[in-house]
Design a protein around this motif. Structure first.
Motif, PDB file in Angstrom:
ATOM      1  N   ASP A  32      -1.857 -32.282  -3.225  1.00 49.77           N
ATOM      2  CA  ASP A  32      -1.711 -31.125  -4.107  1.00 49.77           C
ATOM      3  C   ASP A  32      -0.911 -30.002  -3.461  1.00 49.77           C
ATOM      4  OD1 ASP A  32      -3.513 -30.215  -2.226  1.00 49.77           O
ATOM      5  OD2 ASP A  32      -4.973 -29.450  -3.677  1.00 49.77           O
ATOM      6  N   GLY A  33      -0.353 -30.256  -2.281  1.00 47.39           N
ATOM      7  CA  GLY A  33       0.454 -29.253  -1.618  1.00 47.39           C
ATOM      8  C   GLY A  33      -0.328 -28.244  -0.807  1.00 47.39           C
ATOM      9  N   VAL A  34      -1.646 -28.445  -0.675  1.00 47.20           N
ATOM     10  CA  VAL A  34      -2.506 -27.560   0.107  1.00 47.20           C
ATOM     11  C   VAL A  34      -3.259 -28.405   1.121  1.00 47.20           C
ATOM     12  CG1 VAL A  34      -4.465 -25.968   0.033  1.00 47.20           C
ATOM     13  CG2 VAL A  34      -2.746 -25.918  -1.783  1.00 47.20           C
ATOM     14  N   ASP A  35      -3.327 -27.947   2.364  1.00 47.35           N
ATOM     15  CA  ASP A  35      -4.038 -28.703   3.394  1.00 47.35           C
ATOM     16  C   ASP A  35      -5.544 -28.606   3.200  1.00 47.35           C
ATOM     17  OD1 ASP A  35      -1.767 -29.635   4.651  1.00 47.35           O
ATOM     18  OD2 ASP A  35      -1.657 -27.965   6.059  1.00 47.35           O
ATOM     19  N   ASP A  36      -6.228 -29.702   3.487  1.00 46.12           N
ATOM     20  CA  ASP A  36      -7.669 -29.800   3.331  1.00 46.12           C
ATOM     21  C   ASP A  36      -8.349 -29.746   4.696  1.00 46.12           C
ATOM     22  OD1 ASP A  36      -7.361 -30.458   0.483  1.00 46.12           O
ATOM     23  OD2 ASP A  36      -6.586 -32.367   1.219  1.00 46.12           O
ATOM     24  N   PRO A  37      -9.532 -29.129   4.778  1.00 46.55           N
ATOM     25  CA  PRO A  37     -10.244 -29.099   6.059  1.00 46.55           C
ATOM     26  C   PRO A  37     -10.856 -30.451   6.398  1.00 46.55           C
ATOM     27  CG  PRO A  37     -11.569 -28.060   4.354  1.00 46.55           C
ATOM     28  CD  PRO A  37     -10.242 -28.386   3.719  1.00 46.55           C
ATOM     29  N   VAL A  38     -10.766 -30.797   7.677  1.00 45.22           N
ATOM     30  CA  VAL A  38     -11.288 -32.067   8.176  1.00 45.22           C
ATOM     31  C   VAL A  38     -12.116 -31.772   9.429  1.00 45.22           C
ATOM     32  CG1 VAL A  38     -10.710 -34.380   9.017  1.00 45.22           C
ATOM     33  CG2 VAL A  38      -9.217 -33.252   7.336  1.00 45.22           C
ATOM     34  N   ILE A  39     -13.275 -32.396   9.517  1.00 43.82           N
ATOM     35  CA  ILE A  39     -14.098 -32.337  10.723  1.00 43.82           C
ATOM     36  C   ILE A  39     -14.074 -33.712  11.390  1.00 43.82           C
ATOM     37  CG2 ILE A  39     -16.443 -32.156  11.626  1.00 43.82           C
ATOM     38  CD1 ILE A  39     -15.369 -29.477  10.929  1.00 43.82           C
ATOM     39  N   TYR A  40     -13.684 -33.736  12.670  1.00 43.92           N
ATOM     40  CA  TYR A  40     -13.786 -34.957  13.481  1.00 43.92           C
ATOM     41  C   TYR A  40     -14.935 -34.779  14.457  1.00 43.92           C
ATOM     42  CZ  TYR A  40     -12.827 -38.438  17.084  1.00 43.92           C
ATOM     43  OH  TYR A  40     -12.936 -39.464  17.994  1.00 43.92           O
ATOM     44  N   ASN A  41     -15.804 -35.795  14.506  1.00 48.03           N
ATOM     45  CA  ASN A  41     -16.922 -35.747  15.447  1.00 48.03           C
ATOM     46  C   ASN A  41     -17.369 -37.166  15.760  1.00 48.03           C
ATOM     47  OD1 ASN A  41     -19.329 -35.224  16.895  1.00 48.03           O
ATOM     48  ND2 ASN A  41     -19.635 -33.304  15.765  1.00 48.03           N
ATOM     49  N   GLY A  42     -17.157 -37.582  17.016  1.00 57.38           N
ATOM     50  CA  GLY A  42     -17.649 -38.872  17.477  1.00 57.38           C
ATOM     51  C   GLY A  42     -17.080 -40.065  16.738  1.00 57.38           C
ATOM     52  N   GLY A  43     -15.826 -39.981  16.308  1.00 56.94           N
ATOM     53  CA  GLY A  43     -15.200 -41.097  15.602  1.00 56.94           C
ATOM     54  C   GLY A  43     -15.340 -41.046  14.103  1.00 56.94           C
ATOM     55  N   GLN A  44     -16.014 -40.046  13.576  1.00 52.05           N
ATOM     56  CA  GLN A  44     -16.150 -39.882  12.128  1.00 52.05           C
ATOM     57  C   GLN A  44     -15.259 -38.728  11.669  1.00 52.05           C
ATOM     58  OE1 GLN A  44     -19.994 -38.580  10.276  1.00 52.05           O
ATOM     59  NE2 GLN A  44     -19.908 -40.605   9.350  1.00 52.05           N
ATOM     60  N   TRP A  45     -14.509 -38.984  10.587  1.00 52.99           N
ATOM     61  CA  TRP A  45     -13.601 -37.994  10.019  1.00 52.99           C
ATOM     62  C   TRP A  45     -14.142 -37.612   8.642  1.00 52.99           C
ATOM     63  CZ3 TRP A  45      -8.720 -37.512  12.831  1.00 52.99           C
ATOM     64  CH2 TRP A  45      -8.575 -38.438  13.871  1.00 52.99           C
ATOM     65  N   LEU A  46     -14.472 -36.343   8.448  1.00 53.79           N
ATOM     66  CA  LEU A  46     -15.073 -35.855   7.210  1.00 53.79           C
ATOM     67  C   LEU A  46     -14.075 -34.940   6.513  1.00 53.79           C
ATOM     68  CD1 LEU A  46     -18.583 -34.947   8.680  1.00 53.79           C
ATOM     69  CD2 LEU A  46     -17.847 -37.123   7.694  1.00 53.79           C
ATOM     70  N   VAL A  47     -13.609 -35.355   5.340  1.00 52.13           N
ATOM     71  CA  VAL A  47     -12.534 -34.659   4.624  1.00 52.13           C
ATOM     72  C   VAL A  47     -13.104 -34.020   3.360  1.00 52.13           C
ATOM     73  CG1 VAL A  47     -10.239 -34.888   3.608  1.00 52.13           C
ATOM     74  CG2 VAL A  47     -10.940 -36.422   5.479  1.00 52.13           C
ATOM     75  N   ASP A  48     -12.774 -32.769   3.130  1.00 53.78           N
ATOM     76  CA  ASP A  48     -13.176 -32.057   1.915  1.00 53.78           C
ATOM     77  C   ASP A  48     -11.924 -31.694   1.125  1.00 53.78           C
ATOM     78  OD1 ASP A  48     -14.314 -30.477  -0.057  1.00 53.78           O
ATOM     79  OD2 ASP A  48     -14.445 -28.706   1.233  1.00 53.78           O
ATOM     80  N   THR A  49     -11.643 -32.422   0.041  1.00 48.32           N
ATOM     81  CA  THR A  49     -10.432 -32.170  -0.744  1.00 48.32           C
ATOM     82  C   THR A  49     -10.670 -31.288  -1.962  1.00 48.32           C
ATOM     83  OG1 THR A  49     -10.699 -34.147  -2.118  1.00 48.32           O
ATOM     84  CG2 THR A  49      -9.503 -34.406  -0.042  1.00 48.32           C
ATOM     85  N   ASN A  50     -11.929 -31.122  -2.384  1.00 46.50           N
ATOM     86  CA  ASN A  50     -12.182 -30.385  -3.632  1.00 46.50           C
ATOM     87  C   ASN A  50     -12.856 -29.040  -3.411  1.00 46.50           C
ATOM     88  OD1 ASN A  50     -14.747 -31.151  -2.926  1.00 46.50           O
ATOM     89  ND2 ASN A  50     -15.053 -32.564  -4.651  1.00 46.50           N
ATOM     90  N   SER A  51     -12.890 -28.580  -2.164  1.00 47.98           N
ATOM     91  CA  SER A  51     -13.366 -27.235  -1.819  1.00 47.98           C
ATOM     92  C   SER A  51     -14.829 -26.997  -2.170  1.00 47.98           C
ATOM     93  CB  SER A  51     -12.499 -26.156  -2.502  1.00 47.98           C
ATOM     94  OG  SER A  51     -11.151 -26.280  -2.105  1.00 47.98           O
TER      95      SER A  51
END
Length: 662
Positions: A153-172
């Motif tokens: 959508d042209g906007v960067d999404d926040p991602v948390i990396y911790n211990g091999g897990q990547w958690l992405v929040d695309t819908n705020s």
């Protein structure tokens, strides 16, 4: 395993990889622009105790080297890309982790901070040091904050990396909606970058090897298994990626550029795209800074050019009328991170004639007539390869129009909300595949178009997989005309048309009057359309309808109309027809009028259809009366084999489910 040297570059910029190495009290940045293990750029900047950070802070398509000094909270930006401080911003302090990304879609990287103890993210979007955006996400010991655009959508999404897990929040909503697993080794550095230039963020973990080398494990499809490897010499540095000046780059900036002698380098960009095109050579990348370009861009007999902006909200080609971009007899022309906006007379986003083009993350909304037009000419075919492009919001016509032998492939595109303005045309819809053109469409959306979601005519062929075609306001999800061919597998056709009477509405798919082509419908869902899920007006070649779900369509799941001068044929097997609980109207499973209709319904084993919830005699029904002008068309010739008929979970006999066809 894939080597990183084997990557492909379909449409946009591809990142360089680098390492920031402490060296005699400073940081030295080693950049490999081609990911081949060869250092192209070396630059010293900042102190060895600083945290290196990166971003396109000015909106020029160039990644600037920068550092964050935790002791003071000051960011030092090398905005001129020459190893000197162009801007210093006080934002942060001890306890904060720096993070960068474009959080407002303006094409410029924003300064961000993350507090792992609370999960608080704060951003300064104007380089002032003032907080303009803040939210909470994460807050677990060991969190590493990252940002990337995962939903295009042209906007960067926040991602948390911790211990091999990547958690992405695309819908705020600050809850992970995408979760990946890759990496996890202690001390490894996580990175996210668009390795292939396709707007598919790759996950990477970089770790120091016993040999002293840094090994990059790059997972481009985010499955945690398909890993490519890249090695960089220094194991003592901090890895990074970015978009840096290359020898094939031509820079354009409508605010600071000029078209005089010596223009083209990032330090002295062109002002207009037209001047850059005139100077371009095969293989050049024309890099467009944020801003509005009020010109009609024309390419004649060009080859192997890439046009890359800073984003779909920030680099805008906006002429007064006609084509934002016109491409004629040109090959391998690519467009990415652009808004092509031509709101005036005969406005089209891209018009390609006798050319091959690639589109990445672009948009065409607000354009007057057609988002993308492709046509062959003088025996020279056009080809289109579109990925994640947004052909939405065209005022009066179509999102995409292919005609006269065009070959197109479309993945993850959207062609929605087209033709909704006053003065809309007869081609007001999502995708037109005409003449003898061919299109393959995957994982795409055609929502809320005026007259159709997709349509094919002539001898065109349209293959569609895993897509969503819905809410066509005044027409059908898909319309088929002429001798065209439709192969629809695994799609959803839903909620099209308006209800205007007991039998008046629109269909998920309609095989139109005079249709003489071929149809294969398998594994689709037809839900809530205001007339039939599938309406067959003409089908002299047997249409295959298998393994689909028909639920809650206002008139029927499948409906035939037999007033054509030739017979219609269909094979209906392995489908499920159902009425949702409390559905407000009585509907049919399969219905037809006219003795020229021939359909085989059901069969043994998996070929049996399931009809669930229909009233007596409405699972399969036929009629002989077609209304005024068609007073006695005759009963349809249904061959009814084994099927399952149920109501409220209880099987009922065929004698109560099937209307007597006499």
């Amino acid at each position: 395993m894939e080597r990183v040297e084997d990557r492909v570059h379909p449409a946009g910029l591809t990142p360089g990889l680098g390492v920031a190495v402490p060296n005699n009290g400073t940081l030295t940045f080693h950049i490999d622009n081609t990911a081949t293990g060869r250092v192209d750029i070396v630059r010293s900047f900042g102190l060895s105790s600083d945290v290196p950070v990166f971003g396109d802070f000015l909106g020029t398509t160039i990644t600037n080297v920068a550092v964050y000094r935790p002791s003071t909270g000051v960011w030092y930006l090398d905005t001129a890309n020459n190893g000197t401080v162009g801007k210093a911003v006080r934002f942060g302090g001890p306890g904060w982790t720096p993070v960068t990304g474009d959080v407002n879609g303006d094409g410029r990287t924003d300064l961000g901070l993350y507090d792992a103890s609370t999960g608080l993210w704060v951003f300064s979007t104007d380089l002032s040091g003032n907080v303009s955006i803040a939210f909470g996400y994460g807050g677990t010991r060991g969190d590493v904050p990252l940002m990337a655009d995962f939903n295009h959508d042209g906007v960067d999404d926040p991602v948390i990396y911790n211990g091999g897990q990547w958690l992405v929040d695309t819908n705020s909503d600050r809850v992970p909606d995408q979760v990946y697993r890759m990496g996890g080794a202690p001390g490894a550095t996580p990175l996210i970058f668009d390795f292939h230039g396709t707007h598919d963020p790759a996950l990477a973990v970089v770790s120091r090897q016993p040999s002293g080398q840094l090994l990059w494990a790059i997972n481009t499809n985010r499955d945690g298994r398909s890993i490519g490897y890249y090695g960089s010499a220094s194991g003592d540095g901090i890895p990074f990626s970015g978009y840096f000046p290359t020898s094939n780059s031509i820079f354009v900036n409508p605010a600071t550029g000029n078209d005089g002698p010596g223009a083209g380098p990032h330090s002295s960009p062109y002002r207009t795209i037209g001047a850059a095109v005139a100077a371009a050579w095969p293989g050049a990348t024309i890099r467009l800074a944020s801003g509005v370009y009020r010109e009609n861009v024309q390419l004649f007999s060009k080859s192997n050019l890439t046009f890359a902006g800073t984003g779909i909200r920030s680099t805008i080609i906006q002429p007064n009328s006609l084509d934002a971009v016109f491409v004629y007899q040109s090959t391998n022309i690519s467009f990415d991170d652009l808004w092509l906006y031509s709101p005036g007379n005969e406005g089209r986003g891209i018009a390609a004639m006798a050319s091959s083009i690639n589109t990445g993350l672009i948009r065409t909304d607000g354009t007057r007539w057609i988002g993308l037009l492709a046509v062959s000419d003088k025996g020279i075919p056009s080809t289109v390869n579109a990925r994640y492009s947004r052909f939405d919001g065209v005022a009066t016509g179509s999102g995409v129009y292919l005609t006269e032998g065009v070959w197109g492939t479309f993945y993850g595109i959207s062609a929605s909300n087209n033709g909704q303005a006053a003065g809309y045309r007869g081609d007001a819809g999502g995708l037109v595949v005409g003449g003898n053109s061919y299109a393959k469409v995957e994982n795409s959306v055609f929502n809320r178009n005026r007259i159709f979601g997709v349509t094919s005519n002539g001898t065109a062929r349209l293959e569609m997989f895993g897509s969503y075609i819905a809410n066509t306001t005044d027409g059908c999800g898909a319309l088929l005309w002429g001798a065209s061919t439709a192969v629809y597998i695994g799609n959803t056709f839903a909620y099209s048309g308006r209800i205007s009477g007991a039998a008046e509405g629109m269909n998920g798919i309609e095989f139109g009057a005079g249709f003489t082509g071929y149809g294969h419908l398998q594994g689709n869902q037809f839900i809530g359309n205001t007339a039939a899920g599938v309406f067959i007006n003409s089908a002299p070649n047997e249409i295959q309808i298998m393994g689909n779900l028909f639920s809650g369509n206002h008139w029927s799941g499948i409906s035939f109309w037999g007033d054509q001068p030739w017979n219609s044929y269909a094979r209906i097997v392995g489908n499920r027809f159902e009425i949702p609980a409390d559905f407000p109207v009585a509907t049919f499973g399969v219905s037809g009028i006219g003795s020229q209709i021939h359909a085989t319904i059901g069969g043994s084993g998996g070929s049996a259809n399931v009809f669930d919830g229909f009233r007596d005699y409405m699972s399969i029904a036929g009629n002989n009366v077609g209304g005024p002008g068609n007073s006695n068309l005759g009963y349809p010739r249904f061959t009814i084999l084994n099927n399952v008929y149920r109501r409220r979970g209880v099987d009922i006999p065929a004698s109560r489910a099937v209307y007597p066809l006499t």
